[in-house]
Design a protein around this motif. Structure first.
Motif, PDB file in Angstrom:
ATOM      1  N   ASP A  21       7.422   7.214  -1.807  1.00 56.32           N
ATOM      2  CA  ASP A  21       6.131   7.834  -2.067  1.00 56.32           C
ATOM      3  C   ASP A  21       5.997   8.466  -3.448  1.00 56.32           C
ATOM      4  O   ASP A  21       4.915   8.917  -3.820  1.00 56.32           O
ATOM      5  CB  ASP A  21       5.847   8.907  -1.009  1.00 56.32           C
ATOM      6  CG  ASP A  21       5.791   8.304   0.389  1.00 56.32           C
ATOM      7  OD1 ASP A  21       5.143   7.253   0.554  1.00 56.32           O
ATOM      8  OD2 ASP A  21       6.400   8.874   1.295  1.00 56.32           O
ATOM      9  N   LYS A  22       7.093   8.508  -4.198  1.00 55.07           N
ATOM     10  CA  LYS A  22       7.031   9.127  -5.526  1.00 55.07           C
ATOM     11  C   LYS A  22       8.283   8.770  -6.322  1.00 55.07           C
ATOM     12  O   LYS A  22       9.393   8.881  -5.813  1.00 55.07           O
ATOM     13  CB  LYS A  22       6.934  10.641  -5.384  1.00 55.07           C
ATOM     14  CG  LYS A  22       6.740  11.384  -6.690  1.00 55.07           C
ATOM     15  CD  LYS A  22       6.596  12.888  -6.393  1.00 55.07           C
ATOM     16  CE  LYS A  22       6.326  13.689  -7.608  1.00 55.07           C
ATOM     17  NZ  LYS A  22       6.241  15.132  -7.298  1.00 55.07           N
ATOM     18  N   ALA A  53       6.532   2.235 -11.367  1.00 58.29           N
ATOM     19  CA  ALA A  53       5.751   1.806 -10.204  1.00 58.29           C
ATOM     20  C   ALA A  53       6.498   0.727  -9.408  1.00 58.29           C
ATOM     21  O   ALA A  53       6.535   0.765  -8.177  1.00 58.29           O
ATOM     22  CB  ALA A  53       4.385   1.287 -10.653  1.00 58.29           C
ATOM     23  N   GLY A  57       7.579   0.777  -5.569  1.00 60.81           N
ATOM     24  CA  GLY A  57       7.094  -0.292  -4.697  1.00 60.81           C
ATOM     25  C   GLY A  57       8.212  -1.038  -4.003  1.00 60.81           C
ATOM     26  O   GLY A  57       8.118  -1.377  -2.821  1.00 60.81           O
ATOM     27  N   ALA A  90       5.068   8.198 -10.770  1.00 59.23           N
ATOM     28  CA  ALA A  90       4.313   7.127 -10.120  1.00 59.23           C
ATOM     29  C   ALA A  90       4.135   7.467  -8.645  1.00 59.23           C
ATOM     30  O   ALA A  90       5.101   7.856  -7.972  1.00 59.23           O
ATOM     31  CB  ALA A  90       5.036   5.794 -10.260  1.00 59.23           C
ATOM     32  N   THR A  91       2.890   7.337  -8.151  1.00 61.57           N
ATOM     33  CA  THR A  91       2.579   7.575  -6.740  1.00 61.57           C
ATOM     34  C   THR A  91       1.674   6.450  -6.240  1.00 61.57           C
ATOM     35  O   THR A  91       0.837   5.938  -6.990  1.00 61.57           O
ATOM     36  CB  THR A  91       1.882   8.933  -6.532  1.00 61.57           C
ATOM     37  OG1 THR A  91       0.722   8.995  -7.369  1.00 61.57           O
ATOM     38  CG2 THR A  91       2.811  10.096  -6.846  1.00 61.57           C
ATOM     39  N   PRO A  92       1.811   6.063  -4.984  1.00 60.13           N
ATOM     40  CA  PRO A  92       1.006   4.956  -4.472  1.00 60.13           C
ATOM     41  C   PRO A  92      -0.448   5.359  -4.213  1.00 60.13           C
ATOM     42  O   PRO A  92      -0.725   6.461  -3.751  1.00 60.13           O
ATOM     43  CB  PRO A  92       1.704   4.584  -3.161  1.00 60.13           C
ATOM     44  CG  PRO A  92       2.380   5.843  -2.730  1.00 60.13           C
ATOM     45  CD  PRO A  92       2.757   6.563  -3.991  1.00 60.13           C
ATOM     46  N   ARG A  95      -0.908   0.593  -0.404  1.00 66.00           N
ATOM     47  CA  ARG A  95       0.229  -0.301  -0.133  1.00 66.00           C
ATOM     48  C   ARG A  95      -0.143  -1.169   1.063  1.00 66.00           C
ATOM     49  O   ARG A  95      -0.364  -0.654   2.156  1.00 66.00           O
ATOM     50  CB  ARG A  95       1.495   0.505   0.149  1.00 66.00           C
ATOM     51  CG  ARG A  95       1.965   1.274  -1.067  1.00 66.00           C
ATOM     52  CD  ARG A  95       3.207   2.048  -0.824  1.00 66.00           C
ATOM     53  NE  ARG A  95       2.944   3.134   0.118  1.00 66.00           N
ATOM     54  CZ  ARG A  95       3.715   4.208   0.253  1.00 66.00           C
ATOM     55  NH1 ARG A  95       4.798   4.335  -0.476  1.00 66.00           N
ATOM     56  NH2 ARG A  95       3.416   5.148   1.112  1.00 66.00           N
ATOM     57  N   GLN A 100       0.278  -3.892  -3.798  1.00 70.82           N
ATOM     58  CA  GLN A 100       0.316  -2.439  -3.889  1.00 70.82           C
ATOM     59  C   GLN A 100      -0.398  -2.029  -5.174  1.00 70.82           C
ATOM     60  O   GLN A 100      -0.439  -2.792  -6.134  1.00 70.82           O
ATOM     61  CB  GLN A 100       1.760  -1.928  -3.967  1.00 70.82           C
ATOM     62  CG  GLN A 100       2.637  -2.341  -2.808  1.00 70.82           C
ATOM     63  CD  GLN A 100       4.049  -1.819  -2.971  1.00 70.82           C
ATOM     64  OE1 GLN A 100       4.268  -0.658  -3.292  1.00 70.82           O
ATOM     65  NE2 GLN A 100       5.029  -2.693  -2.749  1.00 70.82           N
ATOM     66  N   TRP A 102      -0.423   1.422  -7.747  1.00 70.93           N
ATOM     67  CA  TRP A 102       0.230   2.704  -8.038  1.00 70.93           C
ATOM     68  C   TRP A 102      -0.451   3.409  -9.202  1.00 70.93           C
ATOM     69  O   TRP A 102      -0.837   2.766 -10.178  1.00 70.93           O
ATOM     70  CB  TRP A 102       1.708   2.468  -8.384  1.00 70.93           C
ATOM     71  CG  TRP A 102       2.534   2.149  -7.171  1.00 70.93           C
ATOM     72  CD1 TRP A 102       2.502   1.000  -6.426  1.00 70.93           C
ATOM     73  CD2 TRP A 102       3.498   2.989  -6.557  1.00 70.93           C
ATOM     74  NE1 TRP A 102       3.391   1.079  -5.382  1.00 70.93           N
ATOM     75  CE2 TRP A 102       4.030   2.299  -5.441  1.00 70.93           C
ATOM     76  CE3 TRP A 102       3.984   4.257  -6.846  1.00 70.93           C
ATOM     77  CZ2 TRP A 102       5.002   2.832  -4.622  1.00 70.93           C
ATOM     78  CZ3 TRP A 102       4.960   4.798  -6.022  1.00 70.93           C
ATOM     79  CH2 TRP A 102       5.458   4.085  -4.921  1.00 70.93           C
ATOM     80  N   ARG A 103      -0.613   4.718  -9.072  1.00 72.42           N
ATOM     81  CA  ARG A 103      -1.106   5.583 -10.154  1.00 72.42           C
ATOM     82  C   ARG A 103       0.118   6.082 -10.914  1.00 72.42           C
ATOM     83  O   ARG A 103       1.115   6.482 -10.304  1.00 72.42           O
ATOM     84  CB  ARG A 103      -1.874   6.766  -9.587  1.00 72.42           C
ATOM     85  CG  ARG A 103      -2.316   7.778 -10.639  1.00 72.42           C
ATOM     86  CD  ARG A 103      -3.159   8.897 -10.052  1.00 72.42           C
ATOM     87  NE  ARG A 103      -4.446   8.348  -9.615  1.00 72.42           N
ATOM     88  CZ  ARG A 103      -4.831   8.263  -8.340  1.00 72.42           C
ATOM     89  NH1 ARG A 103      -4.057   8.709  -7.379  1.00 72.42           N
ATOM     90  NH2 ARG A 103      -5.998   7.753  -8.028  1.00 72.42           N
ATOM     91  N   GLN A 118      -2.675   2.583 -14.101  1.00 69.28           N
ATOM     92  CA  GLN A 118      -2.430   2.008 -12.788  1.00 69.28           C
ATOM     93  C   GLN A 118      -1.633   0.729 -12.961  1.00 69.28           C
ATOM     94  O   GLN A 118      -1.814   0.002 -13.944  1.00 69.28           O
ATOM     95  CB  GLN A 118      -3.744   1.679 -12.077  1.00 69.28           C
ATOM     96  CG  GLN A 118      -4.559   2.893 -11.722  1.00 69.28           C
ATOM     97  CD  GLN A 118      -5.819   2.516 -10.961  1.00 69.28           C
ATOM     98  OE1 GLN A 118      -6.142   1.349 -10.752  1.00 69.28           O
ATOM     99  NE2 GLN A 118      -6.548   3.525 -10.530  1.00 69.28           N
TER     100      GLN A 118
END
Length: 142
Positions: A21-22, A53, A57, A90-92, A95, A100, A102-103, A118
């Motif tokens: 998640d991070k 990311a 992922g 990086a955070t999703p 997904r 996926q 990611w930000r 992104q």
């Protein structure tokens, strides 16, 4: 250089947090990160965004397949300088089964945004190479 394999290692990236998640990484800007006019090369931020990311992922997808980048959109907000410690998180956003999103945010030592973007990833139905799987397992257990 760091102990991290590949381009991240050449860029001096160190992994601080690795979860599904991070992902948080850090590196210090040096002469090797500059473009010919003496300012940080935007490609460094793009490369670190994509690998950060992709790492998150792949950790999330696990052994179900291989993650590959399909789009990387990075905006450069402000300039950093040689000697600055740069942090990328990086955070999703999404997904799913096949892709996926990611930000990714990169900040300087003052916590101000240097770059943001992104990264879109495709989840490919391929076996994860054993050496990559071993590397990810080792990284997430440190």
């Amino acid at each position: 250089m760091s102990d991290v394999p590949g381009l991240d290692g050449l860029l001096g990236v160190e992994h601080l947090e690795l979860t599904p998640d991070k992902v948080v990484v850090q590196y210090t800007l040096g002469e090797q990160h500059l473009q010919p006019f003496g300012i940080p090369h935007g490609g460094v931020y793009c490369a670190v965004h994509e690998s950060t990311a992709s790492t998150g992922g792949q950790i999330w997808l696990g052994e179900k397949g291989v993650v590959v980048g399909t789009n990387n959109s990075t905006d450069f907000i402000r300039q950093a300088k040689v000697g600055d410690t740069i942090t990328t998180v990086a955070t999703p956003i999404h997904r799913g089964r096949t892709q996926q999103l990611w930000r990714v945010e990169t900040t300087g030592p003052d916590g101000k945004l240097v770059a943001q973007g992104q990264v879109r990833l495709a989840n490919l139905d391929l076996p994860v190479p054993p050496e990559a799987l071993a590397r990810y397992r080792a990284m997430t257990q440190e």
